[in-house]
Each structure stands twice: as structure tokens, then as C-alpha cells.
Write a protein that holds these residues in place. Structure first.
Motif, PDB file in Angstrom:
ATOM      1  N   GLN A  85      -6.388   4.240   8.310  1.00 24.65           N
ATOM      2  CA  GLN A  85      -7.012   4.348   7.012  1.00 24.65           C
ATOM      3  C   GLN A  85      -5.885   3.347   5.981  1.00 24.65           C
ATOM      4  OE1 GLN A  85      -7.637   8.149   4.999  1.00 24.65           O
ATOM      5  NE2 GLN A  85      -7.088   7.098   3.131  1.00 24.65           N
ATOM      6  N   ALA A  86      -4.496   3.563   6.104  1.00 22.72           N
ATOM      7  CA  ALA A  86      -4.024   2.735   5.185  1.00 22.72           C
ATOM      8  C   ALA A  86      -4.279   1.114   5.401  1.00 22.72           C
ATOM      9  CB  ALA A  86      -2.519   2.672   5.460  1.00 22.72           C
ATOM     10  N   LEU A 143       0.334   5.418   0.655  1.00 24.52           N
ATOM     11  CA  LEU A 143      -0.394   6.347   1.098  1.00 24.52           C
ATOM     12  C   LEU A 143       0.203   7.582   1.028  1.00 24.52           C
ATOM     13  CD1 LEU A 143      -3.162   7.441   2.853  1.00 24.52           C
ATOM     14  CD2 LEU A 143      -1.731   7.303   4.534  1.00 24.52           C
ATOM     15  N   TYR A 160      -3.350   2.009  -3.388  1.00 22.38           N
ATOM     16  CA  TYR A 160      -3.112   3.419  -3.080  1.00 22.38           C
ATOM     17  C   TYR A 160      -4.215   4.268  -2.651  1.00 22.38           C
ATOM     18  CZ  TYR A 160      -2.127   8.161  -4.472  1.00 22.38           C
ATOM     19  OH  TYR A 160      -1.982   9.655  -4.362  1.00 22.38           O
ATOM     20  N   SER A 161      -4.005   5.129  -1.764  1.00 19.65           N
ATOM     21  CA  SER A 161      -4.832   6.127  -0.982  1.00 19.65           C
ATOM     22  C   SER A 161      -4.395   7.544  -0.715  1.00 19.65           C
ATOM     23  CB  SER A 161      -5.504   5.529   0.183  1.00 19.65           C
ATOM     24  OG  SER A 161      -4.659   5.111   1.399  1.00 19.65           O
ATOM     25  N   ASP A 196      -7.682   0.169   4.058  1.00 19.18           N
ATOM     26  CA  ASP A 196      -7.648   0.328   2.561  1.00 19.18           C
ATOM     27  C   ASP A 196      -6.829  -0.695   2.005  1.00 19.18           C
ATOM     28  OD1 ASP A 196      -9.198   2.582   2.567  1.00 19.18           O
ATOM     29  OD2 ASP A 196      -7.373   3.820   2.268  1.00 19.18           O
ATOM     30  N   TYR A 197      -5.912  -1.318   2.772  1.00 21.96           N
ATOM     31  CA  TYR A 197      -4.909  -2.338   2.533  1.00 21.96           C
ATOM     32  C   TYR A 197      -5.894  -3.704   2.324  1.00 21.96           C
ATOM     33  CZ  TYR A 197      -1.904  -6.333   4.402  1.00 21.96           C
ATOM     34  OH  TYR A 197      -1.614  -7.762   4.718  1.00 21.96           O
ATOM     35  N   PHE A 256       3.836   1.069   2.816  1.00 21.63           N
ATOM     36  CA  PHE A 256       3.490   0.098   3.723  1.00 21.63           C
ATOM     37  C   PHE A 256       4.081  -1.281   2.963  1.00 21.63           C
ATOM     38  CE2 PHE A 256       0.787   3.510   4.655  1.00 21.63           C
ATOM     39  CZ  PHE A 256       0.847   3.710   6.062  1.00 21.63           C
ATOM     40  N   TYR A 302      -3.877   7.899  10.046  1.00 21.36           N
ATOM     41  CA  TYR A 302      -3.580   7.623   8.926  1.00 21.36           C
ATOM     42  C   TYR A 302      -3.107   6.121   8.629  1.00 21.36           C
ATOM     43  CZ  TYR A 302       1.688   7.605   9.192  1.00 21.36           C
ATOM     44  OH  TYR A 302       2.861   7.479  10.025  1.00 21.36           O
ATOM     45  N   HIS A 360      -0.231  11.520   1.744  1.00 18.24           N
ATOM     46  CA  HIS A 360      -0.879  12.136   2.887  1.00 18.24           C
ATOM     47  C   HIS A 360      -0.334  13.672   2.925  1.00 18.24           C
ATOM     48  CE1 HIS A 360      -1.290  12.270   7.732  1.00 18.24           C
ATOM     49  NE2 HIS A 360      -2.254  12.899   6.996  1.00 18.24           N
ATOM     50  N   HIS A 379       0.907  -1.203  -0.148  1.00 21.84           N
ATOM     51  CA  HIS A 379      -0.018  -0.009   0.106  1.00 21.84           C
ATOM     52  C   HIS A 379       0.880   1.369   0.007  1.00 21.84           C
ATOM     53  CE1 HIS A 379      -3.794   2.159   0.531  1.00 21.84           C
ATOM     54  NE2 HIS A 379      -3.410   2.718   1.005  1.00 21.84           N
TER      55      HIS A 379
END
Length: 148
Positions: free
Chosen positions: A130-131, A79, A141-142, A134-135, A91, A127, A81, A77
Motif C-alpha cells: 500500500q505504501a 504510513l 501520507y496514508s 501511494d508513494y 519510507f 502495508y 498503521h 511517505h
């Protein structure tokens, strides 16, 4: 946000998603002056002329006392930010390592604990939460905090 000649400059940091099945290792921050009391992944910044994967391996050795072979780390992942300086957070998932994770920096970490990916603790660095969400959803990607 840091800009040079009208171009964005980003700080790159690495984060370790150390997995044991559906559990991940999180540490609780103390005495750092930033987000103390919050849970977070092992994370760090590269030293001069140090690539991201080398940073991840070094930080894991320094903060957890474990050895990670480069081929066992998989980028899962990214991110982007927006903070006072734009950040790119990488990540990496690791499921195979040598050694038993230990709290080698008790002055900065109250302790490490395994947590199920579907039951993350609170408080947690926003953060990172969130990551991880999403992962878990399979997103590579975010973005966070950018104006719409």
C-alpha cells in the motif's frame, strides 16, 4: 493499541526505498516468525535514543552492506498503521549510495532482488505494498486499518 494516560503511543519504523531508475530493491523474508516468504523493503526499528535517519543508515549498512549519506535519504511517505500497537512507518527514498547491495543476513532473508515499481512481487507485506502504491501515486501520507 498502546496507550499512556489516554494518549496513543506509536512504534516508529523506517523503510528503505532503494531506487535504481524505476526499480526498487526488495528482500524475501525467511526464518523470522513473521510474514516469512513475503517480499519486503529493508526495514527496521530504532535503538534507544536513535533518530529515524540514523536507524535507516545503520540498517542499510547491517542488512545490505551499503553506505548511505544522510543527505541522500529523502522522506517520501508516512504510513500510520493501526496494529496491536499503533505504528508510524517512515519510507525514505535513496537513489545514491556506496557499495553493492548484498545479502548480509542470509538467516533472515532468502535474497534481494530488483523489482519494477509497477510490477511488485507476490506475496508482499500488505502495508508495504500500500505504501509503495501511494508513494508511486505521489501521496505523502496514508493510513491503514483504522476504523472509518
Amino acid at each position: 493499541m498502546a496507550m499512556t494516560n489516554g494518549r496513543q503511543r506509536a512504534q516508529v519504523d523506517v523503510h528503505l526505498i532503494l531506487r535504481r531508475g524505476d526499480d526498487i530493491l526488495l528482500g524475501q523474508r525467511i526464518n523470522t516468525g513473521w510474514a516469512d516468504g513475503c517480499w519486503h523493503l529493508l526495514a527496521g526499528h530504532g535503538e534507544d535514543h536513535e533518530p529515524a535517519l540514523t536507524t535507516l543508515i545503520r540498517e542499510a549498512r547491517e542488512e545490505l552492506g551499503i553506505t548511505i549519506e544522510p543527505g541522500n535519504a529523502r522522506l517520501v511517505h508516512v504510513l500510520h498503521h493501526l496494529t496491536e500497537s499503533s505504528r508510524i512507518a517512515l519510507f525514505f527514498q535513496v537513489t545514491t549510495w556506496t557499495g553493492e547491495p548484498a545479502n548480509t543476513e542470509p538467516d533472515k532473508c532468502a535474497g534481494w532482488q530488483w523489482h519494477h515499481l509497477d510490477d511488485l512481487p507476490t506475496p508482499m507485506i500488505p502495508y508495504a505494498r500500500q505504501a509503495l502504491t501511494d508513494y508511486r501515486a505521489g501521496l505523502a501520507y496514508s493510513e491503514l486499518s483504522w476504523p472509518r
